[in-house]
Design an enzyme around this catalytic site. Structure first.
Site, PDB file in Angstrom:
ATOM      1  N   GLY A  80       0.840  -1.192   0.000  1.00 49.29           N
ATOM      2  CA  GLY A  80       0.000   0.000   0.000  1.00 49.29           C
ATOM      3  C   GLY A  80       0.877   1.244   0.000  1.00 49.29           C
ATOM      4  N   ASP A 114      -8.667  -1.121   0.106  1.00 51.47           N
ATOM      5  CA  ASP A 114      -9.249   0.223   0.245  1.00 51.47           C
ATOM      6  C   ASP A 114      -9.431   0.923  -1.112  1.00 51.47           C
ATOM      7  OD1 ASP A 114      -8.829  -0.443   2.870  1.00 51.47           O
ATOM      8  OD2 ASP A 114      -7.116   0.878   3.149  1.00 51.47           O
ATOM      9  N   ARG A 162     -28.617  -3.424  15.674  1.00 56.43           N
ATOM     10  CA  ARG A 162     -27.381  -4.140  16.016  1.00 56.43           C
ATOM     11  C   ARG A 162     -26.259  -3.652  15.118  1.00 56.43           C
ATOM     12  NH1 ARG A 162     -30.165  -5.593  19.615  1.00 56.43           N
ATOM     13  NH2 ARG A 162     -30.617  -7.715  20.355  1.00 56.43           N
ATOM     14  N   HIS A 196     -11.580  -8.178   9.468  1.00 53.73           N
ATOM     15  CA  HIS A 196     -10.582  -8.754   8.557  1.00 53.73           C
ATOM     16  C   HIS A 196     -11.140  -9.822   7.626  1.00 53.73           C
ATOM     17  CE1 HIS A 196      -8.316  -6.651  11.600  1.00 53.73           C
ATOM     18  NE2 HIS A 196      -7.388  -6.508  10.673  1.00 53.73           N
TER      19      HIS A 196
HETATM   20  O1  F6P Z   1      -5.504  -0.786   4.569  1.00 53.90           O
HETATM   21  C1  F6P Z   1      -6.117  -2.020   4.657  1.00 53.90           C
HETATM   22  C2  F6P Z   1      -6.904  -2.152   5.935  1.00 53.90           C
HETATM   23  O2  F6P Z   1      -7.584  -3.389   5.909  1.00 53.90           O
HETATM   24  C3  F6P Z   1      -7.869  -1.009   6.203  1.00 53.90           C
HETATM   25  O3  F6P Z   1      -9.042  -1.090   5.448  1.00 53.90           O
HETATM   26  C4  F6P Z   1      -8.066  -1.150   7.686  1.00 53.90           C
HETATM   27  O4  F6P Z   1      -8.452   0.063   8.260  1.00 53.90           O
HETATM   28  C5  F6P Z   1      -6.698  -1.566   8.174  1.00 53.90           C
HETATM   29  O5  F6P Z   1      -6.043  -2.156   7.063  1.00 53.90           O
HETATM   30  C6  F6P Z   1      -6.720  -2.547   9.321  1.00 53.90           C
HETATM   31  O6  F6P Z   1      -5.420  -2.724   9.774  1.00 53.90           O
HETATM   32  P1  F6P Z   1      -4.981  -3.898  10.765  1.00 53.90           P
HETATM   33  O7  F6P Z   1      -4.805  -5.141   9.934  1.00 53.90           O
HETATM   34  O8  F6P Z   1      -3.702  -3.406  11.342  1.00 53.90           O
HETATM   35  O9  F6P Z   1      -6.069  -4.064  11.782  1.00 53.90           O
END
Ligand code: F6P
Length: 358
Positions: free
Chosen positions: A112, A137, A276, A282
């Site tokens: 990224g 993203d 809710r 993830h």
């Molecule tokens: O940039 C990718 C991403 O999945 C974002 O959408 C999210 O905010 C972030 O990484 C989550 O990061 P981590 O894996 O550190 O929780």
């Protein structure tokens, strides 16, 4: 050129293994060895490498994540001391020398914005580099879409589709929180394709009262339930984003999370409808890549390799309107955000009655 290295860094996503496979096969075909760097910048600094052969990459393109491992915390120019975590060192020159010692002449770095910022520094310090953008993203100027975005959309659609039946049964309002950081692409595309009734994006602060009015209108006139797709970094007019944690030393220290809990509580309190929150988390980054991410990963991996073969470096490769493109490493990191007033999918969604909280 006899040997190159490939590294995946930053938050993982689907499609990375397709990049690795195409780089390894294209390079091997020209008699060039490919060294995989393990766990992103951790392996770069701590010299964890592995030669990748045709055997290692057989059938990996359909597997999610990255066979090399990744990390979205480590920054090689500010790397923590093993014993004393308060001390940090610039490890870039030493890490480049170590790769050169084993004969690596160039690198493909997949990541990224943060990862590619460091890739730019590595390139400027004497290692030839081509960067490949990836992120669920879809917020990078170098490529539209980025690797991983399409699979993440499918994951959001899949999750929301499953949530609809329980929302229907219980006459509930479900606030589904999606990732994407400060960019609303994933929420917009996932929410739209899943048939969300309300979509809340980081690019437009929402008016809580109007959101509640819309919830009541839908529940009273149209449906037994309401699905709200809410971006993790969306916020109410006049309020701040909800930060879940700060990850020290990482490129993007803020980790968003929790806005859906606040929203569901507020909506239930104001409208009286049971609500809710669901944080998709993830799960959006996981699973097998969809065909378009496999194809995009392979195209960009092979393109990056071809550029290195031609003696090029200092570029990020991507696609724009499905054509391969390359841009010089940008001076500044600027996340690509939705143009709320001009985006045509937002216009279509609005014409179809989807509400954006504005
Ligand atoms: O940039 C990718 C991403 O999945 C974002 O959408 C999210 O905010 C972030 O990484 C989550 O990061 P981590 O894996 O550190 O929780």
């Amino acid at each position: 050129m006899k040997k190159i290295a490939i590294m995946t860094a930053g938050g993982d996503c689907a499609g990375l293994n397709s990049v690795i496979k195409s780089v390894v096969l294209s390079a091997n075909k020209k008699g060039i060895e490919v060294v995989g760097i393990i766990d992103g910048y951790i392996g770069f600094v701590e010299k964890k490498y592995k030669t990748l052969t045709e055997k290692d990459v057989a059938d990996i393109e359909t597997i999610g994540g990255t066979i090399l491992g990744s990390s979205n915390k480590e920054n090689p120019s500010c790397y923590p001391d093993k014993e004393d975590k308060t001390k940090h060192y610039d490890m870039i020159d030493e890490s480049i020398s170590s790769l050169k010692t084993i004969g690596v002449e160039a690198m493909v770095i997949v990541g990224g914005d943060g990862t590619l910022d460091s890739a730019k520094v590595i390139n400027s310090r004497g290692m030839r580099v081509i960067g490949i953008p990836k992120t669920i993203d879809n917020d990078m100027i170098a490529s539209d879409p980025t690797i991983g975005f399409d699979t993440a959309i499918s994951n959001v659609v899949d999750a929301i589709s499953k949530l609809k039946s329980t929302a229907y049964s219980h006459r509930r309002v479900l606030v589904v929180e999606t990732m994407g950081r400060t960019s609303g692409y994933l929420t917009l595309y996932g929410g739209f394709a899943a048939g969300a009734d309300i979509i809340l994006l980081p690019e437009k602060d929402y008016n809580l009262k109007k959101v509640c009015d819309r919830v009541k209108q839908i529940m009273e006139n149209t449906k037994r339930y309401v699905i709200i797709a809410a971006s993790e970094a969306c916020k109410e007019v006049g309020k701040e984003e909800v930060i879940a944690r700060i990850v020290e030393n990482s490129f993007e220290q803020k980790r968003y999370g929790g806005v859906s809990e606040r929203l569901a509580r507020d909506i239930e309190y104001i409208t009286g409808y049971e609500s809710r929150s669901i944080i998709l988390g993830h799960i959006q980054r996981g699973g097998s890549p969809c065909p378009s991410d496999i194809i995009l990963g392979a195209r960009l991996g092979d393109y990056a390799f071809r550029l290195l073969l031609e003696g090029e470096s200092g570029y990020i490769v991507g696609t724009n309107q499905n054509e391969l493109v390359k841009i010089k490493f940008p001076e500044d990191r600027v996340p690509r955000l939705l143009d709320f007033n001009n985006n045509d999918l937002i216009k279509t969604a609005k014409n179809m009655g989807i509400y954006f909280g504005d």
